[in-house]
Design an enzyme around this catalytic site. Structure first.
Site, mmCIF file in Angstrom:
data_model
loop_
_atom_site.group_PDB
_atom_site.id
_atom_site.type_symbol
_atom_site.label_atom_id
_atom_site.label_comp_id
_atom_site.label_asym_id
_atom_site.label_seq_id
_atom_site.Cartn_x
_atom_site.Cartn_y
_atom_site.Cartn_z
ATOM 1 N N SER A 123 36.950 40.539 11.542
ATOM 2 C CA SER A 123 36.819 39.116 11.864
ATOM 3 C C SER A 123 35.459 38.692 12.412
ATOM 4 O O SER A 123 35.213 37.490 12.545
ATOM 5 C CB SER A 123 37.905 38.695 12.856
ATOM 6 O OG SER A 123 39.116 38.436 12.169
ATOM 7 N N LYS B 68 33.404 35.964 10.701
ATOM 8 C CA LYS B 68 33.483 34.520 10.981
ATOM 9 C C LYS B 68 32.220 33.981 11.635
ATOM 10 O O LYS B 68 31.947 32.776 11.558
ATOM 11 C CB LYS B 68 34.709 34.228 11.837
ATOM 12 C CG LYS B 68 36.047 34.498 11.141
ATOM 13 C CD LYS B 68 37.212 34.149 12.045
ATOM 14 C CE LYS B 68 38.559 34.338 11.346
ATOM 15 N NZ LYS B 68 38.923 35.755 11.177
ATOM 16 N N SER C 17 40.334 32.965 16.068
ATOM 17 C CA SER C 17 40.176 33.873 14.932
ATOM 18 C C SER C 17 41.076 33.433 13.773
ATOM 19 O O SER C 17 41.821 34.223 13.194
ATOM 20 C CB SER C 17 40.482 35.327 15.320
ATOM 21 O OG SER C 17 39.890 36.214 14.378
#
Length: 500
Positions: free
Chosen positions: A125, A128, A331
C-alpha cells in the site's frame, strides 16, 4: 538473513535544491500540511468547503501535541552514524531475506543512507504515495470528479454516466464524508424533464476499459473485503452496506448496475428497466458547458440543449485533495484505483490498469524523480506485480515537502501518526524499542502476505526532518507481527538519532 546488497555511498539527489534559502519556507509548508498539527481530525473538518457552522455544544479541551516540531538549524545525521544505528536493525531475521532502505534529508533532498535503495521491491500500500503525488500533479488538488445524467435515445430514457467517482452515495449520507448524491442528481433530472416521466435507466460505465480486476491481485482480493470490481460508476466504494466500518467490507459484484438500480428507485423507474449501455453523443447547441470532464456524455454537453445526449444533471465528488487524504489515512484501495485512473484520463490514456500505470510513470519521470526499478501495475498496491524502490519513495516525499511543488503537500495530511492514528494507531509503544516513534513518525504502511513496508517522515531527536522508506518482500507468511515490530524499530531509531 539480511539483504545481500552492500552499503553504498550516498547518491546525489536527482533534483537541484536551494537548501539554505528555502529551509524556512519548507518548515512552514510542513506545518501547514500537518507535520506539526496538534492532533488529527475528521476529513470533513480539515477540508470543508465552508466554515463550520456555530455549535451549541461545549468547546473541546485544548489538544495535546502529538507530533514533534522541526528545527531548520538542527544538524543533519551523518551516513556513518546512520549505518552504525541501522545496520543491526536491518539485519533482523524477522524482515526476511530482502530488505531495502532509503533515508533522505527532507530539507535538502540529500540521500543520507541506502541499502538496496534503488532496487524495485514489492511495495503493497505504500504505492498510494505515488498515486497521490501523480494525481495531484496531473489533476490538481481542487479537481472534482463528475457523475452525469443525460437524455437517452428514447423519450423518458435517462443515461447515468459514470465519471469515476468512487465515493458517490445513493442518498444524503453515504460511506464517505461529503460525497455527491444520486438523490441530488435525480432531483435535477426530474426538473430537467419537466412533465416527462422517466421510463428507463441506462448505465454508462464505459469510461473505464480493460479488466475490472488486476491480474496481479491475490485470488481472495475480489471477495476478501479490501478490493472490488473497478467500474467507472459505483456507490460507497462498491460496499454492499454504506454503514460498514472502516477496513474490511463486503463488496457488490456489479458496482455500476447496483448504482443504476439505486438511481432508478429514486426516479420511480422499475429495476427491470435498468440496463447497461452508452450515452448518445451530446447535441450541438449552446456553447455554455459544464466543468470539463472526460466522462462520455458529459464533455461539451450543452446546458439547456434538448434531445438525445442533452445533459439533465451533474453532481461532483469532493475535491481530489480530500480523496487523497482519505486514500492515505484509511488505505482505501478503491479510491487508490480510481485516482490512478484520473491520472490516465488527464494524460489522454485509457482509464485502465495499464493506462493508469503508464501515466503515473510518465508523471513521476517528469517530476525528475528516479524511476529506475519502477514497475507499476495498479494504484492501490494490491498487485504483487508492482515494484518500487525505497529511493523513489523518499525522494517523492522530499519533493512533496519542499516549496517547489506546494500542491503536493496535501499527501501529508492523511499520513498516520505513530501511536496515534490510522494504521499506526496501535504501533510504537507496545513492541520493545519502538516507543520513540510515537508522535515523531508519520508514515504510510503496506502489507500483503509476505510483504511489509513503511514510508514517511520522521523527526530526529534534534528536530531534523527525514524521509524514510523500508520495504521487505520475503517475509514468512506467518511473520507479520515480528516484521512490523522490526520495521517500527528502524523508524524509531531514526527518531532518537543524532547519528553523527
Amino acid at each position: 538473513m539480511p539483504s545481500d546488497v552492500p552499503p553504498q555511498p550516498p547518491r546525489p539527489t536527482s533534483r537541484r535544491r536551494l537548501p539554505v534559502l528555502l529551509a524556512a519556507v519548507l518548515v512552514l509548508v510542513l506545518a501547514v500540511v500537518g507535520l506539526v498539527v496538534v492532533r488529527p481530525g475528521p476529513v470533513e473538518r480539515w477540508l470543508a468547503d465552508d466554515p463550520a457552522a456555530p455549535s451549541a455544544a461545549p468547546p473541546e479541551p485544548s489538544p495535546v501535541a502529538v507530533l514533534a516540531g522541526t528545527d531548520i538549524g538542527a544538524p543533519m545525521p551523518a551516513t556513518d552514524g546512520l549505518r552504525t544505528v541501522l545496520d543491526p536493525l536491518i539485519a533482523d531475521t524477522a524482515l526476511g531475506g530482502r530488505v531495502h532502505v532509503s533515508v533522505t534529508d527532507a530539507l535538502t533532498g540529500q540521500q543520507l543512507f541506502e541499502r538496496g535503495g534503488g532496487t524495485g521491491t514489492v511495495p503493497a500500500s505504500v504505492t498510494k504515495l505515488l498515486t497521490a503525488v501523480t494525481v495531484l500533479t496531473a489533476r490538481g488538488p481542487g479537481y472534482r470528479i463528475p457523475t452525469t445524467a443525460v437524455a437517452g435515445a428514447q423519450p423518458g430514457e435517462v443515461v447515468l454516466v459514470g465519471g469515476g467517482d468512487p465515493t458517490l452515495a445513493a442518498g444524503d449520507k453515504g460511506f464517505y464524508p461529503g460525497a455527491a448524491s444520486l438523490k441530488d442528481l435525480a432531483e435535477q433530472v426530474r426538473t430537467a424533464l419537466g412533465g416527462t416521466a422517466p421510463t428507463r435507466v441506462v448505465v454508462d460505465s464505459s469510461l473505464y476499459s480493460g479488466p475490472r480486476l488486476e491480474p496481479g491481485w491475490d485470488d481472495d482480493i475480489p471477495t476478501g473485503g479490501y478490493g472490488a470490481q473497478m467500474t467507472a460508476l459505483m456507490l460507497d466504494g462498491a460496499r454492499k452496506d454504506p454503514k460498514a466500518s472502516q477496513g474490511w467490507a463486503e463488496r457488490v459484484s456489479q458496482p455500476d448496475l447496483t448504482a443504476g438500480r439505486a438511481f432508478a428507485r429514486l426516479l420511480g423507474v422499475p429495476e427491470g428497466e435498468v440496463r447497461s449501455g452508452t450515452a448518445p453523443a451530446p447535441p450541438a447547441g449552446s456553447t455554455e458547458t459544464t466543468e470539463a470532464t472526460e466522462a462520455p456524455g458529459a464533455t461539451g454537453a450543452p446546458v439547456g440543449a434538448t434531445g438525445p445526449g442533452a445533459q439533465l444533471g451533474v453532481v461532483q465528488s469532493p475535491p481530489l485533495i480530500r480523496l487523497v487524504d482519505i486514500m492515505i489515512s484509511d488505505s482505501d484501495n478503491i479510491i487508490g484505483e480510481a485516482l490512478a485512473r484520473q491520472v490516465a484520463l488527464a494524460r489522454g490514456r485509457p482509464a485502465s490498469f495499464t493506462g493508469a500505470a503508464s501515466a503515473m510513470t510518465e508523471v513521476l519521470s517528469e517530476l525528475g524523480l528516479p524511476t529506475e526499478g519502477l514497475a507499476l501495475a495498479d494504484g492501490s498496491g494490491l498487485s504483487r506485480r508492482n515494484l518500487i524502490s525505497p529511493t523513489l519513495l523518499t525522494e517523492t516525499l522530499a519533493l512533496a515537502a519542499s516549496p517547489d511543488r506546494p500542491e503536493l503537500g496535501g499527501i501529508f495530511g492523511g499520513l498516520p501518526v505513530g501511536g496515534w492514528s490510522g494504521t499506526l494507531r496501535d504501533r510504537y509503544g507496545s513492541v520493545p524499542g519502538t516507543a520513540a516513534g510515537a508522535g515523531t513518525v508519520r508514515a504510510k504502511t503496506g502489507t500483503l502476505t509476505g510483504v511489509h513496508a513503511i514510508a514517511g517522515v520522521v523527526t530526529t531527536a534534534e528536530g531534523r526532518p527525514l524521509t524514510f522508506a523500508v520495504l521487505t518482500d520475503r517475509v514468512p507468511a506467518d511473520g507479520m507481527e515480528p516484521a512490523r515490530g522490526a520495521l517500527d524499530r528502524i523508524a524509531a531509531a531514526l527518531a532518537t538519532c543524532g547519528c553523527r
